[in-house]
Design an enzyme around this catalytic site. Structure first.
Site, PDB file in Angstrom:
ATOM      1  N   LYS A 194       0.859  -1.185   0.000  1.00  0.00           N
ATOM      2  CA  LYS A 194       0.000   0.000   0.000  1.00  0.00           C
ATOM      3  C   LYS A 194       0.892   1.231   0.000  1.00  0.00           C
ATOM      4  O   LYS A 194       1.705   1.412   0.900  1.00  0.00           O
ATOM      5  CB  LYS A 194      -0.917  -0.004   1.214  1.00  0.00           C
ATOM      6  CG  LYS A 194      -1.756   1.260   1.316  1.00  0.00           C
ATOM      7  CD  LYS A 194      -2.777   1.194   2.418  1.00  0.00           C
ATOM      8  CE  LYS A 194      -3.538   2.503   2.509  1.00  0.00           C
ATOM      9  NZ  LYS A 194      -4.551   2.474   3.562  1.00  0.00           N
ATOM     10  N   LYS A 246      -2.261  -1.562  -3.768  1.00  0.00           N
ATOM     11  CA  LYS A 246      -3.134  -0.387  -3.697  1.00  0.00           C
ATOM     12  C   LYS A 246      -2.308   0.883  -3.722  1.00  0.00           C
ATOM     13  O   LYS A 246      -1.342   0.954  -2.963  1.00  0.00           O
ATOM     14  CB  LYS A 246      -3.922  -0.480  -2.390  1.00  0.00           C
ATOM     15  CG  LYS A 246      -4.762   0.716  -2.077  1.00  0.00           C
ATOM     16  CD  LYS A 246      -5.328   0.586  -0.703  1.00  0.00           C
ATOM     17  CE  LYS A 246      -6.103   1.850  -0.394  1.00  0.00           C
ATOM     18  NZ  LYS A 246      -6.593   1.842   0.963  1.00  0.00           N
TER      19      LYS A 246
HETATM   20  C1  PBG Z   1      -6.993   3.579   5.536  1.00  0.00           C
HETATM   21  C2  PBG Z   1      -7.494   3.482   4.151  1.00  0.00           C
HETATM   22  C3  PBG Z   1      -7.385   4.447   3.148  1.00  0.00           C
HETATM   23  C4  PBG Z   1      -8.003   3.908   2.027  1.00  0.00           C
HETATM   24  C5  PBG Z   1      -8.486   2.665   2.372  1.00  0.00           C
HETATM   25  N1  PBG Z   1      -8.151   2.404   3.679  1.00  0.00           N
HETATM   26  C6  PBG Z   1      -6.861   5.822   3.203  1.00  0.00           C
HETATM   27  C7  PBG Z   1      -5.425   6.065   3.386  1.00  0.00           C
HETATM   28  O1  PBG Z   1      -4.615   5.179   3.523  1.00  0.00           O
HETATM   29  O2  PBG Z   1      -5.089   7.259   3.431  1.00  0.00           O
HETATM   30  C8  PBG Z   1      -8.103   4.598   0.705  1.00  0.00           C
HETATM   31  C9  PBG Z   1      -9.111   4.023  -0.217  1.00  0.00           C
HETATM   32  C10 PBG Z   1      -9.441   4.895  -1.358  1.00  0.00           C
HETATM   33  O3  PBG Z   1      -8.799   5.942  -1.601  1.00  0.00           O
HETATM   34  O4  PBG Z   1     -10.396   4.540  -2.074  1.00  0.00           O
HETATM   35  N2  PBG Z   1      -7.891   2.993   6.428  1.00  0.00           N
END
Ligand code: PBG
Length: 326
Positions: A194, A246
């Protein structure tokens, strides 16, 4: 004479259909859904046209629609009314996310894989994915203790799968240990690779995030490709059932690498900014919305994703069913 003519296999819709190397299926999609505490009507998310923060009632309806369309699962995110430095709402058995899990499992638990986001950013007043130490840094190991509690509470609520999105080191092992043996059948979806991404912008509005600054001390640097394999290897060793990449559109190389190396299923998250860019361009008439959505998902699956989290999941599943019968 040109004996070799690739165009032969492109000549008709039927020929293209049998020649296609990649197929989408509704079961390959998961619909992310937001539920917000203390609202009586769904609240539209301005930066994600078509996506709302749900009430418990409309959440249940959205889950039923997803199930009827044949999608594989839903991923639930809670938006609490109150936040504090430790994210206590995340470990409250009566918290917004926990109750959403109970409701959705009761409604569609046999038809869908009910997934819950396991992270503190929606619940902390500073907006970070973990608790902070005295110096204001995200405290990895103290956060793991809270993740373990959150895992227990979400599993008790009936979640089938927990999405570990916090990017703390050791989070998969900590959660697995907290789940076993009472909840040994609850699966861990590890957000393994991520990245600290600008593409999460609209999501911050979706969950009312209060974050100032960024998440670069725990999420991955977009510059890094090799490191993704290290994260995947660690998460698999710690017991991840599924690993995820992601965002995805700017990370298809990473996805292909992970797909080639991973012994467990590889999922991809087409994130908020990817959704909003297409919606905005389509609303301006600059691109064909449906073709762009289908092409983006085809590309993600072609690159190696076994399953995709996408805000278009229910809609795309409906299109797929129509074209199958149609
Ligand atoms: C954190 C989380 C995020 C997203 C999913 N889980 C935000 C981040 O890491 O800042 C982003 C998902 C998206 O942008 O669709 N719990």
């Amino acid at each position: 004479m040109i004996p070799i003519r690739p165009r032969r296999l492109r000549a008709t819709p039927a020929m293209r259909r049998v020649a296609a190397e990649t197929h989408l299926h509704p079961a390959m999609l998961t619909q992310p859904l937001f539920v917000r505490e203390q609202i009586t009507e769904p609240v539209p998310i301005a930066s994600m046209p078509g996506v709302v923060q749900h009430t418990p009632d409309t959440l249940r309806k959205a889950a039923v629609e997803a199930a009827e369309a044949g999608v594989g699962g839903v991923m639930l995110f809670g938006v609490p009314a109150y936040r504090d430095p430790c994210g206590l709402g995340a470990v409250d058995p009566h918290g917004v996310l926990t109750r959403a899990v109970e409701d959705v499992v009761a409604e569609v638990g046999d038809a869908l894989v009910v997934q819950a986001d396991l992270c503190l950013d929606e619940f902390t007043d500073h907006g970070h994915c973990g608790v902070l130490d005295d110096a204001g840094r995200v405290d990895n190991d103290a956060t793991l203790v809270v993740y373990a509690q959150m895992a227990h509470v979400l599993a008790e609520a009936g979640a089938h799968m927990l999405g570990l999105s916090g990017m703390m080191d050791g989070q998969v092992a900590a959660v697995r240990e907290a789940l076993d043996p009472a909840h040994a059948d609850v699966a861990v979806l590890a957000y393994a690779a991520k990245y600290a991404s600008a593409f999460y912008g609209p999501f911050r509005e979706a969950v009312g995030s209060t974050l100032t600054g960024d998440r670069r001390t725990y999420q991955m640097d977009p510059a890094n490709r090799r490191e993704a394999l290290r994260e995947v290897e660690l998460d698999v060793a710690e017991g991840a059932d599924v690993v995820m990449v992601k965002p995805v559109m700017a990370y298809l190389d990473v996805l292909a690498d992970v797909a080639a190396a991973s012994p467990v299923p590889v999922w991809a998250y087409q994130v908020s900014g990817e959704y909003s860019m297409v919606e905005a361009a389509a609303a301006n008439g600059w691109i064909d919305r449906r073709r762009t959505v289908e092409e983006s998902l085809t590309g993600i699956v072609r690159a190696g994703a076994d399953h995709v989290l996408t805000y278009w999941a229910t809609e795309v599943a409906t299109w797929l069913e129509e074209s199958r019968h149609g």
